[in-house]
Design an enzyme around this catalytic site. Structure first.
Site, short mmCIF file in Angstrom:
data_model
loop_
_atom_site.label_atom_id
_atom_site.label_comp_id
_atom_site.label_asym_id
_atom_site.label_seq_id
_atom_site.Cartn_x
_atom_site.Cartn_y
_atom_site.Cartn_z
N ASP A 119 0.86 -1.18 0.00
CA ASP A 119 0.00 0.00 0.00
C ASP A 119 0.90 1.23 0.00
O ASP A 119 2.06 1.17 0.39
CB ASP A 119 -0.86 0.02 1.27
CG ASP A 119 -1.88 -1.12 1.30
OD1 ASP A 119 -2.23 -1.62 0.22
OD2 ASP A 119 -2.31 -1.49 2.40
N GLN A 148 -0.30 6.69 -6.36
CA GLN A 148 -1.43 7.61 -6.10
C GLN A 148 -1.51 8.67 -7.20
O GLN A 148 -0.57 9.42 -7.43
CB GLN A 148 -1.22 8.28 -4.74
CG GLN A 148 -1.23 7.30 -3.58
CD GLN A 148 -0.41 7.78 -2.39
OE1 GLN A 148 0.65 8.37 -2.57
NE2 GLN A 148 -0.90 7.52 -1.19
N ARG A 169 -0.97 -1.00 -8.65
CA ARG A 169 -2.35 -0.64 -8.29
C ARG A 169 -2.41 0.90 -8.26
O ARG A 169 -1.69 1.54 -7.52
CB ARG A 169 -2.67 -1.20 -6.91
CG ARG A 169 -4.01 -0.74 -6.36
CD ARG A 169 -3.98 -0.72 -4.84
NE ARG A 169 -4.37 -1.96 -4.21
CZ ARG A 169 -4.02 -2.26 -2.94
NH1 ARG A 169 -3.24 -1.45 -2.24
NH2 ARG A 169 -4.42 -3.39 -2.39
N GLY A 173 -5.60 8.44 -4.06
CA GLY A 173 -4.74 8.93 -2.97
C GLY A 173 -5.60 9.42 -1.82
O GLY A 173 -6.54 10.18 -2.02
N HIS A 217 -13.79 3.25 -7.10
CA HIS A 217 -15.24 2.98 -7.19
C HIS A 217 -15.87 3.93 -8.19
O HIS A 217 -17.09 4.08 -8.22
CB HIS A 217 -15.88 3.16 -5.81
CG HIS A 217 -15.12 2.45 -4.74
ND1 HIS A 217 -14.17 3.07 -3.96
CD2 HIS A 217 -15.13 1.15 -4.37
CE1 HIS A 217 -13.63 2.18 -3.14
NE2 HIS A 217 -14.19 1.01 -3.37
P1 FDA Z 1 -14.44 8.52 -5.33
O1 FDA Z 1 -14.20 9.04 -3.93
O2 FDA Z 1 -14.02 9.37 -6.47
O3 FDA Z 1 -15.95 8.12 -5.49
C1 FDA Z 1 -16.45 7.42 -6.64
C2 FDA Z 1 -17.82 6.89 -6.37
O4 FDA Z 1 -17.75 5.86 -5.36
C3 FDA Z 1 -18.76 7.96 -5.81
O5 FDA Z 1 -20.03 7.75 -6.36
C4 FDA Z 1 -18.76 7.70 -4.31
O6 FDA Z 1 -19.95 8.12 -3.70
C5 FDA Z 1 -18.60 6.19 -4.27
N1 FDA Z 1 -17.95 5.84 -3.00
C6 FDA Z 1 -16.68 6.09 -2.64
N2 FDA Z 1 -16.47 5.66 -1.38
C7 FDA Z 1 -17.65 5.15 -0.95
C8 FDA Z 1 -18.08 4.54 0.27
N3 FDA Z 1 -17.25 4.39 1.31
N4 FDA Z 1 -19.35 4.08 0.34
C9 FDA Z 1 -20.18 4.18 -0.71
N5 FDA Z 1 -19.84 4.76 -1.89
C10 FDA Z 1 -18.59 5.24 -2.00
N6 FDA Z 1 -5.24 5.25 -0.96
C11 FDA Z 1 -3.95 5.49 -0.66
O7 FDA Z 1 -3.56 6.66 -0.52
N7 FDA Z 1 -3.06 4.45 -0.54
C12 FDA Z 1 -3.43 3.15 -0.74
O8 FDA Z 1 -2.60 2.25 -0.64
C13 FDA Z 1 -4.79 2.89 -1.06
N8 FDA Z 1 -5.20 1.62 -1.28
C14 FDA Z 1 -6.46 1.41 -1.80
C15 FDA Z 1 -6.83 0.14 -2.23
C16 FDA Z 1 -8.06 -0.05 -2.84
C17 FDA Z 1 -8.44 -1.41 -3.31
C18 FDA Z 1 -8.96 1.05 -3.02
C19 FDA Z 1 -10.28 0.88 -3.72
C20 FDA Z 1 -8.61 2.29 -2.56
C21 FDA Z 1 -7.38 2.50 -1.94
N9 FDA Z 1 -7.01 3.77 -1.49
C22 FDA Z 1 -5.69 3.98 -1.16
C23 FDA Z 1 -8.02 4.85 -1.34
C24 FDA Z 1 -8.06 5.75 -2.56
O9 FDA Z 1 -6.92 6.57 -2.61
C25 FDA Z 1 -9.31 6.66 -2.53
O10 FDA Z 1 -9.23 7.52 -1.42
C26 FDA Z 1 -10.63 5.93 -2.45
O11 FDA Z 1 -10.64 4.77 -3.23
C27 FDA Z 1 -11.77 6.86 -2.95
O12 FDA Z 1 -11.60 7.17 -4.31
P2 FDA Z 1 -12.43 6.43 -5.47
O13 FDA Z 1 -11.76 6.70 -6.75
O14 FDA Z 1 -12.64 5.02 -5.11
O15 FDA Z 1 -13.85 7.04 -5.39
#
Ligand code: FDA
Length: 297
Positions: A119, A148, A169, A173, A217
């Protein structure tokens, strides 16, 4: 709060349980019932006590063995600060090698996606984390690393990792970072995510044996990645999407049913409350879950 039965709805949704057996049990169910793979994560970050580092190391090694016995991908996520980085970077490195060697040994001869997934934490540890990835990779151990999209430096880091044919991956961030090192607006971060996905799913990356993992997501980014993959000759299964247990399960199931390879990040361990609260904070629609658990407490 963690001991309260009232919080169990939250715990069950975002965390697989307190023990490695429960984590692997959930991973087996996800594969059997929904075709979703898992990366197991023992909870507990930024650890500064030697006893906790040893406990984290033992949990990572235990879960790797259980995954192997269950016939699953031996895929374990690790934060460098969980395994001693804050106390002694050399110790953290030896611990990472110990976990990766167990994964390599447990999985010899079995075709699956096995990895010690590093991570990525705050920007002060990026150089060290990539250095650790490279050292493990040079030793031909099964390793992958998280980058990130909000960091300015990530494109350059990614280009080097693509040349190596690594497994990366990509996430947006999650740590606080200033405009000197990071894109701070959501639309800038998304634009950079698309640019990085284009590199990860380029023909050059495929030729180099690179393995892209798009962890988000964000449905628009999924669609962008799938379109790019099709255009550049990638087959589903030559790249994957990763999401968090309990977040947008509908979307994960839909993508898997459409033939995409999906992995869930499956946390387990006693220290689950901060992780669950972070997940709830990411989506206001989830606030009722927290309110209900606090009212019951
Ligand atoms: P974003 O926040 O842009 O949202 C996209 C959509 O998903 C929106 O519709 C939102 O409402 C929905 N959504 C997001 N979170 C939700 C929740 N909790 N419940 C319901 N709906 C939700 N970061 C880091 O700095 N270091 C790391 O090592 C990792 N590792 C990691 C592994 C994996 C498998 C994931 C999926 C994420 C990480 N992250 C991470 C976190 C990443 O940096 C980020 O903060 C989150 O994934 C949120 O960004 P997204 O692009 O997923 O969704």
């Amino acid at each position: 709060m963690q001991g309260s039965r009232a919080t169990s709805a939250i715990a069950t949704r975002y965390v697989a349980g307190e023990t490695a057996e429960q984590g692997v049990g959930r991973a087996s169910e996800l594969l059997r019932d929904k075709g979703l793979r898992s990366s197991l994560f023992y909870l507990g970050e930024y650890v500064d006590k030697p006893g906790l580092v040893e406990q984290n190391l033992a949990a990572k090694i235990e879960v790797a063995g259980l995954l192997e016995r269950a016939g699953l991908d031996v895929h374990v996520s690790v934060d460098p600060t969980q395994i001693g980085f804050m106390l002694d970077p050399g110790w953290a490195r030896r611990n990472a090698f110990a976990i990766a060697e167990v994964i390599a040994g447990a999985t010899a001869g079995r075709a699956a996606v096995h990895a010690l997934m590093l991570d990525m934490e705050d920007s002060s540890v990026v150089d060290a984390t990539i250095g650790l990835h490279d050292a493990l990779d040079d030793a031909r151990l099964p390793v992958a690393v998280t980058l990130q999209a909000y960091l300015h430096r990530t494109e350059a880091d990614l280009r080097l990792l693509i040349k190596r044919g690594s497994r990366v991956r990509l996430v947006k961030g999650a740590f606080a970072a200033g405009a000197d090192v990071a894109f701070v607006g959501l639309s800038e971060i998304k634009t950079n995510s698309r640019r990085l996905i284009d590199l990860m799913l380029s023909r050059e990356a495929r030729d180099a044996g690179f393995y892209p993992i798009v962890a988000t997501h964000d449905e628009r980014l999924h669609a962008h990645a799938i379109e790019r993959a099709q255009k550049c000759g990638w087959q589903p299964g030559e790249y994957e999407f990763e999401m968090l247990l309990g977040v947008r399960g509908d979307l994960a199931a839909r993508l898997a049913a459409g033939g995409q390879r999906i992995r869930l990040y499956v946390p387990f361990g006693r220290d689950w409350w901060p992780h669950a609260v972070r997940r709830i904070g990411e989506n206001p629609a989830n606030a009722w879950l927290l309110a209900r658990s606090l009212a019951d407490f």
